[in-house]
Design a protein around this motif. Structure first.
Motif, PDB file in Angstrom:
ATOM      1  N   TYR A 195      -3.850  43.017 -31.255  1.00 23.70           N
ATOM      2  CA  TYR A 195      -5.009  43.420 -30.671  1.00 23.70           C
ATOM      3  C   TYR A 195      -5.736  42.214 -30.233  1.00 23.70           C
ATOM      4  O   TYR A 195      -5.685  41.945 -29.282  1.00 23.70           O
ATOM      5  N   CYS A 196      -6.771  41.920 -30.882  1.00 22.61           N
ATOM      6  CA  CYS A 196      -8.011  40.988 -30.376  1.00 22.61           C
ATOM      7  C   CYS A 196      -7.485  39.484 -30.006  1.00 22.61           C
ATOM      8  O   CYS A 196      -6.443  39.203 -30.411  1.00 22.61           O
TER       9      CYS A 196
ATOM     10  N   CYS B  50      -0.823  39.239 -34.180  1.00 24.88           N
ATOM     11  CA  CYS B  50      -1.290  40.580 -34.027  1.00 24.88           C
ATOM     12  C   CYS B  50      -1.302  41.204 -32.702  1.00 24.88           C
ATOM     13  O   CYS B  50      -1.670  40.193 -31.741  1.00 24.88           O
TER      14      CYS B  50
ATOM     15  N   LYS C  61      -6.754  46.628 -38.619  1.00 19.48           N
ATOM     16  CA  LYS C  61      -6.061  46.988 -37.662  1.00 19.48           C
ATOM     17  C   LYS C  61      -4.721  46.093 -37.388  1.00 19.48           C
ATOM     18  O   LYS C  61      -3.826  46.741 -37.322  1.00 19.48           O
ATOM     19  N   GLY C  62      -4.773  44.889 -37.889  1.00 21.50           N
ATOM     20  CA  GLY C  62      -3.554  44.026 -37.900  1.00 21.50           C
ATOM     21  C   GLY C  62      -2.689  44.653 -38.841  1.00 21.50           C
ATOM     22  O   GLY C  62      -1.432  44.724 -38.714  1.00 21.50           O
TER      23      GLY C  62
ATOM     24  N   LEU D 295      -8.427  36.990 -31.195  1.00 22.32           N
ATOM     25  CA  LEU D 295      -8.308  36.003 -32.265  1.00 22.32           C
ATOM     26  C   LEU D 295      -6.841  35.870 -32.458  1.00 22.32           C
ATOM     27  O   LEU D 295      -6.366  34.660 -33.062  1.00 22.32           O
ATOM     28  N   GLN D 296      -5.954  36.906 -32.189  1.00 24.10           N
ATOM     29  CA  GLN D 296      -4.516  36.749 -32.172  1.00 24.10           C
ATOM     30  C   GLN D 296      -3.933  36.170 -33.526  1.00 24.10           C
ATOM     31  O   GLN D 296      -3.346  35.148 -33.675  1.00 24.10           O
ATOM     32  N   CYS D 297      -4.375  36.731 -34.675  1.00 27.39           N
ATOM     33  CA  CYS D 297      -4.030  36.250 -35.996  1.00 27.39           C
ATOM     34  C   CYS D 297      -2.583  36.202 -36.179  1.00 27.39           C
ATOM     35  O   CYS D 297      -1.585  37.041 -35.755  1.00 27.39           O
TER      36      CYS D 297
ATOM     37  N   THR E 235     -15.651  42.998 -35.387  1.00 22.17           N
ATOM     38  CA  THR E 235     -14.410  42.911 -34.229  1.00 22.17           C
ATOM     39  C   THR E 235     -13.485  42.024 -34.576  1.00 22.17           C
ATOM     40  O   THR E 235     -12.403  42.379 -34.074  1.00 22.17           O
ATOM     41  N   MET E 236     -13.643  40.951 -35.588  1.00 20.00           N
ATOM     42  CA  MET E 236     -12.603  40.045 -35.877  1.00 20.00           C
ATOM     43  C   MET E 236     -12.769  39.648 -37.129  1.00 20.00           C
ATOM     44  O   MET E 236     -13.140  38.272 -37.168  1.00 20.00           O
ATOM     45  N   PRO E 237     -12.716  40.315 -38.261  1.00 21.26           N
ATOM     46  CA  PRO E 237     -13.307  39.808 -39.440  1.00 21.26           C
ATOM     47  C   PRO E 237     -12.674  38.716 -40.101  1.00 21.26           C
ATOM     48  O   PRO E 237     -13.431  37.946 -40.896  1.00 21.26           O
ATOM     49  N   PRO E 238     -11.236  38.528 -39.835  1.00 24.25           N
ATOM     50  CA  PRO E 238     -11.080  36.746 -40.170  1.00 24.25           C
ATOM     51  C   PRO E 238     -11.738  35.722 -39.997  1.00 24.25           C
ATOM     52  O   PRO E 238     -11.914  34.672 -40.535  1.00 24.25           O
TER      53      PRO E 238
ATOM     54  N   LEU F 186      -6.107  38.977 -42.258  1.00 19.61           N
ATOM     55  CA  LEU F 186      -5.930  39.824 -41.182  1.00 19.61           C
ATOM     56  C   LEU F 186      -6.849  41.262 -41.453  1.00 19.61           C
ATOM     57  O   LEU F 186      -7.307  41.353 -42.512  1.00 19.61           O
ATOM     58  N   CYS F 187      -7.188  41.877 -40.361  1.00 21.71           N
ATOM     59  CA  CYS F 187      -8.122  42.895 -40.527  1.00 21.71           C
ATOM     60  C   CYS F 187      -7.394  44.229 -40.677  1.00 21.71           C
ATOM     61  O   CYS F 187      -6.205  44.318 -40.670  1.00 21.71           O
TER      62      CYS F 187
END
Ligand code: SF4
Length: 720
Positions: A24-25, A22, A57-58, A27-29, A189-192, A54-55
């Motif tokens: 964004y954040c 991802c 955003k991802g 966590l880099q899903c 901020t990082m749901p997963p 993923l959230c």
């Protein structure tokens, strides 16, 4: 087809897929990008950190690739009309180089500054630091990660001798019997990441959250401590006081693995729980229950995030929780330890390779003679030519355009007009510059002020590496080429370096063969840049020498330090020793002190800021994604219903939040989950709803972190 992209059918024709992460954040899903008939979609991918999750955003990240507001041509400010107009790359680069030369001729090399971002790949962060020191020869480079991670980084460095957000795999969270989250709201901020919290609780573990608001994460907790903003350090000291009193301190660990405990024991002696309750509002019984849950657990983890860190005493607050973790013997034990939840996508790697004012690649100090020799050798310049340390981000921004400050600024991957504290003042500083250059793929609020805007590639259009919140180096893989007219940041830096090395009409720059030499020094191929980064980091605290792209591809990433390609990487730090000269962790006594600005009759309420689920950082990207805009369309001010009653404000009515520095206007959102003495606003919006118009620019004396999380305000109803 770009590096790593493959045909989904295996027959060399569309559709194409690529395994990446991802944009964004931290966590880099892991995700898969699929392109079919010109349309890119996001698919889930099993990766150890997000396990297919993923959230929102991802899921929606690909929408920006073909967004109608995407920049695809350079923009130059027309001196006549004052407007930004499309221009050729040639004209844009000429304007930049002419401007840089004029400024440096008049004021010296340090009159040009560079501002980077925690979302840049490792390769770009590395190249940007090198560009500042070698091509511009300026000491002035810093980045927006200073606003994110710097307090935890400084606290980790002084306690453990190294700064890696999580010194253990994320999976350790699921194994902890007690997990204490301080100022962290991963459910938004990082749901997963919440899957690990669920696993922890399903195994019978206890989750305790410290936060002034009843956040989505606090609602999951077994126990929620709701302190007054700015009092987390008092809570930390009281928890250690209780652990000492109850005999939960791990004496053998303290004796064999640490130094400095006697001074900390003396410093927390006065932090009896009733005193902490009087200051923070957290009941003694809750402090005792928290200390018991940590002190009697077989495995316990303490995590901090921005809520604890974004204060003028952020380093000391984190140190208070590090002291607690060390006293309980947690760091280095599987399923236990202290860690920090990094925020930005490459918040970790972005601070390791030279964007920070005081650092060279590999997390080396720029004032260390041996480090300068090593890095200068890799860069092919004399060590004596490397500039010294610059100043932290806010000091840099606040000095722009002043008599003693830089007169030109190059911004890559950042939007300080929205994200900096006391943002109206920063905006004025930017307007005072002789030259402002912004490289971005959308016209951010900062780009809108620029003299030159350069359209750059997006995450799905370039290869590179990112380092996630665990210190795990990951591969970002390109799905497609950038659109016509768009260049990568690496290509921009190489172009600028070559032009700066070519003699100008005024005789500035260059020397025979200098341009081709500069081009060779600034390769545009990210794999080549990474190979150089590995050499530059070799032997440093963040040693990437053994991390190759092939090795990352063969596994689920590689954890630094990894000094040898044939040797192991380091998922878990501190098992046997800390990264200090004597191998022991260091306690530091820390004392609570008031916020830089406390409430008073004129400004009687506390103001604090944070994030919402559907937006990310300054919102340049996520505010333009339709689904995210629908979910979180605009700024708001969260108020307790009792406070709203006192102010005569109803839900949805516009209010003004006023501090000594400025004001924000947004609709009120009533919530019983916030303290009646505190108001909250998210920081993702510019304009009238800009939360950072209000925030305080007081900074931590060690880290330079601004005090985003607390200042004094009054709230007024806006008369219709
Ligand atoms: S949690 Fe972070 S990395 Fe994962 S999908 Fe959401 S924004 Fe992206």
């Amino acid at each position: 087809m770009t590096d790593g992209a493959r045909s989904a059918t295996g027959r060399g024709s569309a559709p194409r897929e690529v395994a990446t992460h991802c944009p964004y954040c931290a966590l880099q899903c892991g995700m898969t990008l699929r392109e079919e008939a010109g349309r890119v979609t996001v698919l889930p991918r099993q990766f150890p950190t997000n396990r297919g999750g993923l959230c929102q955003k991802g899921w929606t990240a690909a929408e920006l690739l073909d967004h109608p507001e995407r920049l695809t041509t350079p923009l130059l400010r027309d001196p006549g009309t004052g407007e930004l107009r499309p221009a050729s790359w040639e004209a844009a680069l000429d304007r930049i180089v002419t401007g840089i030369r004029a400024v440096q001729r008049g004021h010296g090399p340090d009159a040009v500054a560079v501002f980077g971002g925690g979302g840049l790949t490792n390769e770009k962060a590395y190249a940007l630091g090198k560009f500042a020191r070698v091509a511009l020869r300026t000491r002035h480079i810093d980045y927006n990660g200073r606003f994110c991670m710097s307090s935890a980084a400084a606290a980790g460095l002084r306690a453990f001798g190294v700064d890696r957000g999580l010194p253990f795999p994320l999976a350790d969270l699921g194994r902890a019997d007690t997990l204490l989250l301080v100022g962290a709201n991963p459910a938004e901020t990082m749901p997963p990441l919440v899957r690990w919290l669920t696993e922890q609780r399903e195994r019978g573990g206890r989750l305790i959250v410290v936060d002034p608001r009843v956040t989505a994460t606090a609602r999951l907790a077994d126990l929620h401590l709701q302190p007054l903003p700015g009092t987390d350090l008092a809570v930390a000291n009281a928890l250690l006081h209780i652990a000492l009193t109850e005999g939960w301190v791990d004496r053998a660990y303290v004796d064999t693995r640490t130094t400095g405990f006697p001074a900390v024991r003396r410093s927390v002696a006065g932090w009896w729980p009733a005193r902490a309750e009087a200051l923070s509002g957290v009941p003694v019984a809750d402090l005792e229950a928290t200390a018991r849950a940590l002190g009697t657990a077989e495995r316990a983890v303490i995590l901090t995030a921005r809520g604890a860190e974004q204060h003028a005493k952020g380093v000391d607050t984190v140190t208070g929780f590090v002291n607690l973790a060390l006293a309980l013997g947690l760091p280095g034990r599987p399923g236990s330890g202290y860690g920090c939840l990094t925020g930005q996508g490459n918040g970790q790697g972005g601070r390791e390779h030279g964007q920070k004012a005081d650092q060279l690649p590999g997390y080396r100090r720029i004032d260390d003679p041996a480090a300068r020799e090593h890095v200068a050798g890799v860069w092919g310049v004399p060590a004596g030519e490397l500039p010294g340390p610059g100043v932290p981000a806010y000091r840099l921004l606040d000095s722009l355009g002043t008599p003693a400050g830089p007169k030109a600024l190059l911004v890559f991957g950042s939007n300080p007009v929205v994200s900096a504290p006391r943002a109206a003042r920063v905006e004025r500083r930017l307007r005072d510059l002789d030259l402002l250059v912004v490289a971005d793929f959308l016209l951010s609020e900062t780009a809108a002020l620029a003299d030159v805007v350069l359209p750059t590639a997006q995450w799905a259009e370039e290869d590179g590496t990112m380092t996630n919140l665990e210190g795990r180096v990951l591969r970002r893989r390109a799905l497609r080429e950038p659109p016509p007219g768009v260049r990568t940041d690496l290509a921009v830096l190489a172009d600028l370096a070559a032009r700066l090395a070519t003699p100008g009409e005024d005789g500035g720059g260059g020397g025979a063969g200098a341009a081709s030499g500069a081009a060779a020094r600034f390769p545009t191929d990210p794999r080549t840049v990474f190979a150089e980064l590995r050499r530059a980091s070799a032997g440093g605290p963040a040693d990437y020498a053994g991390v190759s792209w092939e090795r990352i591809d063969a596994a689920d990433g590689v954890w630094w330090p990894c000094p040898d390609e044939d040797g192991p990487d380091t998922p878990r730090l501190f098992a046997d020793r800390f990264a200090t000269p004597d191998g022991r962790a260091r306690f530091h006594p820390v004392e609570h002190r008031p916020a830089a600005e406390e409430v008073c009759p004129e400004y009687p309420l506390y103001f604090t800021t944070g994030r919402v689920l559907a937006q990310y950082q300054s919102g340049t990207q996520t505010r333009r994604v339709a689904a995210l805009r629908r979910a979180a369309p605009s700024a708001f001010v969260e108020l307790h219903p009792d406070l709203a009653d006192r102010l005569g404000v109803t839900d949805g009515e516009p209010v003004r939040v006023v501090s000594r520095r400025g004001e924000l206007r947004a609709p009120a959102r009533l919530s019983p989950g916030i303290r009646p003495d505190t108001v909250f606003a998210p920081f993702h919006w510019g304009g009238a709803g800009r939360a950072n118009s209000v925030t305080n620019d007081a900074v931590d004396p060690v880290s330079g972190m601004p005090e985003f999380k607390i200042c004094a305000v009054r709230v007024e109803r806006v008369e219709p």
